[in-house]
Write a protein that holds these residues in place. Structure first.
Motif, PDB file in Angstrom:
ATOM      1  N   UNK A 175      25.932   8.375  20.427  1.00 29.76           N
ATOM      2  CA  UNK A 175      27.163   8.478  19.650  1.00 29.76           C
ATOM      3  C   UNK A 175      27.867   7.122  19.542  1.00 29.76           C
ATOM      4  N   UNK A 176      27.933   6.392  20.637  1.00 34.92           N
ATOM      5  CA  UNK A 176      28.649   5.114  20.624  1.00 34.92           C
ATOM      6  C   UNK A 176      27.933   4.038  19.823  1.00 34.92           C
ATOM      7  N   UNK A 177      26.699   4.310  19.395  1.00 30.93           N
ATOM      8  CA  UNK A 177      25.978   3.348  18.558  1.00 30.93           C
ATOM      9  C   UNK A 177      25.945   3.757  17.084  1.00 30.93           C
ATOM     10  N   UNK A 178      26.817   4.685  16.690  1.00 28.99           N
ATOM     11  CA  UNK A 178      26.843   5.098  15.280  1.00 28.99           C
ATOM     12  C   UNK A 178      27.240   3.950  14.352  1.00 28.99           C
ATOM     13  N   UNK A 179      28.037   3.023  14.847  1.00 34.31           N
ATOM     14  CA  UNK A 179      28.358   1.852  14.015  1.00 34.31           C
ATOM     15  C   UNK A 179      27.096   1.049  13.718  1.00 34.31           C
ATOM     16  N   UNK A 180      26.252   0.853  14.736  1.00 31.23           N
ATOM     17  CA  UNK A 180      24.984   0.145  14.519  1.00 31.23           C
ATOM     18  C   UNK A 180      24.144   0.908  13.495  1.00 31.23           C
ATOM     19  N   UNK A 181      24.076   2.217  13.651  1.00 36.82           N
ATOM     20  CA  UNK A 181      23.284   3.047  12.742  1.00 36.82           C
ATOM     21  C   UNK A 181      23.776   2.893  11.305  1.00 36.82           C
ATOM     22  N   UNK A 182      25.087   2.902  11.139  1.00 39.49           N
ATOM     23  CA  UNK A 182      25.669   2.777   9.798  1.00 39.49           C
ATOM     24  C   UNK A 182      25.391   1.407   9.197  1.00 39.49           C
ATOM     25  N   UNK A 183      25.514   0.366   9.994  1.00 38.69           N
ATOM     26  CA  UNK A 183      25.292  -0.976   9.464  1.00 38.69           C
ATOM     27  C   UNK A 183      23.812  -1.216   9.160  1.00 38.69           C
ATOM     28  N   UNK A 184      22.919  -0.659   9.972  1.00 39.07           N
ATOM     29  CA  UNK A 184      21.488  -0.739   9.665  1.00 39.07           C
ATOM     30  C   UNK A 184      21.198  -0.025   8.347  1.00 39.07           C
ATOM     31  N   UNK A 185      21.889   1.086   8.104  1.00 34.65           N
ATOM     32  CA  UNK A 185      21.769   1.785   6.827  1.00 34.65           C
ATOM     33  C   UNK A 185      22.159   0.873   5.664  1.00 34.65           C
ATOM     34  N   UNK A 186      23.297   0.182   5.791  1.00 34.25           N
ATOM     35  CA  UNK A 186      23.728  -0.727   4.723  1.00 34.25           C
ATOM     36  C   UNK A 186      22.707  -1.850   4.517  1.00 34.25           C
ATOM     37  N   UNK A 187      22.174  -2.373   5.606  1.00 33.55           N
ATOM     38  CA  UNK A 187      21.155  -3.423   5.489  1.00 33.55           C
ATOM     39  C   UNK A 187      19.945  -2.920   4.705  1.00 33.55           C
ATOM     40  N   UNK A 188      19.466  -1.735   5.077  1.00 23.38           N
ATOM     41  CA  UNK A 188      18.262  -1.203   4.441  1.00 23.38           C
ATOM     42  C   UNK A 188      18.495  -0.973   2.949  1.00 23.38           C
ATOM     43  N   UNK A 189      19.614  -0.393   2.593  1.00 26.29           N
ATOM     44  CA  UNK A 189      19.914  -0.145   1.176  1.00 26.29           C
ATOM     45  C   UNK A 189      19.995  -1.447   0.396  1.00 26.29           C
ATOM     46  N   UNK A 190      20.631  -2.436   0.983  1.00 26.26           N
ATOM     47  CA  UNK A 190      20.771  -3.727   0.313  1.00 26.26           C
ATOM     48  C   UNK A 190      19.424  -4.377   0.047  1.00 26.26           C
ATOM     49  N   UNK A 191      18.476  -4.171   0.956  1.00 28.27           N
ATOM     50  CA  UNK A 191      17.175  -4.842   0.854  1.00 28.27           C
ATOM     51  C   UNK A 191      16.124  -4.061   0.076  1.00 28.27           C
ATOM     52  N   UNK A 192      16.316  -2.732  -0.082  1.00 30.66           N
ATOM     53  CA  UNK A 192      15.222  -1.914  -0.597  1.00 30.66           C
ATOM     54  C   UNK A 192      15.530  -1.125  -1.866  1.00 30.66           C
ATOM     55  N   UNK A 193      16.763  -1.099  -2.326  1.00 33.83           N
ATOM     56  CA  UNK A 193      17.116  -0.250  -3.472  1.00 33.83           C
ATOM     57  C   UNK A 193      17.799  -1.059  -4.579  1.00 33.83           C
ATOM     58  N   UNK A 194      17.088  -2.021  -5.186  1.00 33.06           N
ATOM     59  CA  UNK A 194      17.732  -2.904  -6.168  1.00 33.06           C
ATOM     60  C   UNK A 194      18.096  -2.203  -7.473  1.00 33.06           C
ATOM     61  N   UNK A 195      17.477  -1.072  -7.774  1.00 35.44           N
ATOM     62  CA  UNK A 195      17.711  -0.413  -9.056  1.00 35.44           C
ATOM     63  C   UNK A 195      18.531   0.869  -8.932  1.00 35.44           C
ATOM     64  N   UNK A 196      19.143   1.066  -7.783  1.00 35.30           N
ATOM     65  CA  UNK A 196      19.912   2.286  -7.523  1.00 35.30           C
ATOM     66  C   UNK A 196      21.395   2.031  -7.741  1.00 35.30           C
ATOM     67  N   UNK A 197      22.092   3.018  -8.326  1.00 35.05           N
ATOM     68  CA  UNK A 197      23.523   2.858  -8.595  1.00 35.05           C
ATOM     69  C   UNK A 197      24.396   3.288  -7.427  1.00 35.05           C
ATOM     70  N   UNK A 198      24.043   4.414  -6.766  1.00 33.84           N
ATOM     71  CA  UNK A 198      24.930   4.971  -5.737  1.00 33.84           C
ATOM     72  C   UNK A 198      24.119   5.417  -4.521  1.00 33.84           C
ATOM     73  N   UNK A 199      24.814   5.466  -3.378  1.00 34.78           N
ATOM     74  CA  UNK A 199      24.273   6.069  -2.162  1.00 34.78           C
ATOM     75  C   UNK A 199      25.372   6.892  -1.514  1.00 34.78           C
ATOM     76  N   UNK A 200      24.949   7.849  -0.710  1.00 32.81           N
ATOM     77  CA  UNK A 200      25.899   8.646   0.064  1.00 32.81           C
ATOM     78  C   UNK A 200      25.432   8.697   1.500  1.00 32.81           C
ATOM     79  N   UNK A 201      26.348   8.405   2.420  1.00 33.61           N
ATOM     80  CA  UNK A 201      26.109   8.636   3.842  1.00 33.61           C
ATOM     81  C   UNK A 201      26.621  10.050   4.116  1.00 33.61           C
ATOM     82  N   UNK A 202      25.734  10.932   4.565  1.00 35.86           N
ATOM     83  CA  UNK A 202      26.091  12.342   4.731  1.00 35.86           C
ATOM     84  C   UNK A 202      25.546  12.855   6.055  1.00 35.86           C
ATOM     85  N   UNK A 203      26.413  13.438   6.883  1.00 35.48           N
ATOM     86  CA  UNK A 203      25.990  13.927   8.193  1.00 35.48           C
ATOM     87  C   UNK A 203      25.053  15.124   8.057  1.00 35.48           C
ATOM     88  N   UNK A 204      24.278  15.361   9.108  1.00 33.72           N
ATOM     89  CA  UNK A 204      23.243  16.388   9.055  1.00 33.72           C
ATOM     90  C   UNK A 204      23.779  17.801   9.234  1.00 33.72           C
TER      91      UNK A 204
END
Length: 353
Positions: A175-204
């Motif tokens: 739980x205390x590493x959710x910030x790391x998880x979120x920032x890794x998500x932003x990194x991945x999207x920035x590097x891998x989705x050049x043609x995408x308009x939107x993303x949503x972070x959504x809990x399970x």
């Protein structure tokens, strides 16, 4: 009057009613005094609801101490920050899929490695919709590294090979590493989705109405855009017993800047790179959605209110005939409940809602 008759008279319905009226009056007086003392500085109810729900998957293993206590001693200030920025690496990845599919919307779902049940139910419900209103939708489950060892790693690897929707990084999934998880998500999207308009972070543990979401996004800004259930003027908690306690030495302000509650927020794909860049200048606290708000403030980018205040719900207060077709998100209690709700949602759609 005898002792027995006195006892009986004290138990009459009228006496009990008067007692309850007295208790109710006292309660209302206390609430009124609290409101007068604190006024608009009270944290909104939906933020407290979210905070209660947001830790339920992690509370036991994350906050237990060696003697079994769930109230650890107050750690040093450094304990309220996480190891980010840092060079994290992906153990499991889908490096080419997003660019090949060029989706309109990517759903990023943080989930604990052991929670296979939640992932399977989501695949059967709102992640089944891969094309909505003529737009391509993709999804990925975002995991960290588990403490459970090699057996679970093999299971997750097999699941990844079957579904091709798992991104697993090498930070410890707590739980205390959710910030790391979120920032890794932003990194991945920035590097891998050049043609995408939107993303949503959504809990399970959420119901998600993808049709309603896409309909909203077709009318939304395409740049510097983030929306969801927004927190305005949320108090910084100074109670040492709170799981969201931050000392003045870690965060001296009395309220947080505006931020989108982490249960589910949407953003345009020009934001991930900017938020990652801002993180080099904003020390990373462990409260992940607040930290994203701090980065947005550093960038001087305002969050956008949703077009309808009822689209992003914390909990369902009252189920109306067309409730599930009218909202984008609602917190649920279990994967089983999601299956039941999904059936109700489909019935409402077929019924003309």
């Amino acid at each position: 009057m005898t002792e027995n008759s006195i006892s009986k008279s004290e138990k009459t319905p009228w006496t009990r009613t008067r007692r309850w009226l007295c208790f109710l009056t006292l309660f209302l007086v206390i609430v009124t005094l609290v409101l007068l003392c604190y006024g608009s500085s009270l944290e909104p109810l939906h933020i407290w609801i979210y905070k209660i729900w947001s830790t339920k998957s992690y509370n036991t293993q994350q906050h237990m101490t060696t003697n079994g206590s769930t109230s650890p001693a107050q750690p040093s200030t450094s304990e309220y920050f996480v190891a980010y920025p840092h060079q994290y690496h992906f153990i499991l990845d889908e490096p080419d899929r997003c660019q090949q599919e060029s989706p309109f919307l990517v759903l990023m779902i943080p989930v604990a490695p052991h929670n296979r049940e939640a992932r399977d139910v989501i695949r059967k419900t709102w992640c089944r919709e891969t094309r909505v209103l003529g737009r391509v939708i993709s999804h990925y489950f975002l995991l960290g590294r588990s403490k459970e060892g090699h057996g679970l790693e093999k299971q997750v690897l097999q699941e990844s090979q079957e579904n091709h929707d798992i991104l697993q990084s090498d930070f410890l999934d707590t739980y205390n590493n959710l910030t790391i998880k979120t920032m890794v998500m932003f990194e991945w999207l920035s590097n891998h989705c050049p043609n995408t308009l939107y993303a949503m972070k959504i809990d399970s543990d959420m119901f998600l109405n993808v049709h309603k979401l896409v309909d909203m996004l077709l009318k939304a800004p395409q740049h510097l855009y983030m929306t969801g259930m927004l927190a305005q003027g949320a108090l910084v908690l100074r109670d040492h017993n709170s799981k969201w306690f931050l000392p003045y030495s870690a965060f001296p302000e009395s309220t947080y800047p505006p931020y989108a509650l982490g249960l589910g927020y949407v953003f345009s794909l020009d934001l991930p790179k900017k938020i990652v860049e801002a993180s080099a200048h904003v020390k990373a606290i462990y409260i992940e959605d607040v930290y994203v708000g701090l980065c947005m403030r550093h960038l001087n980018i305002a969050l956008t209110n949703p077009p309808n205040g009822g689209l992003f719900k914390a909990i369902m207060q009252k189920e109306t005939r067309c409730y599930w077709t009218s909202v984008i998100t609602t917190i649920l209690g279990s994967p089983k409940q999601l299956l039941d709700v999904w059936g109700a949602y489909q019935t409402q759609v077929q019924g003309g809602c």
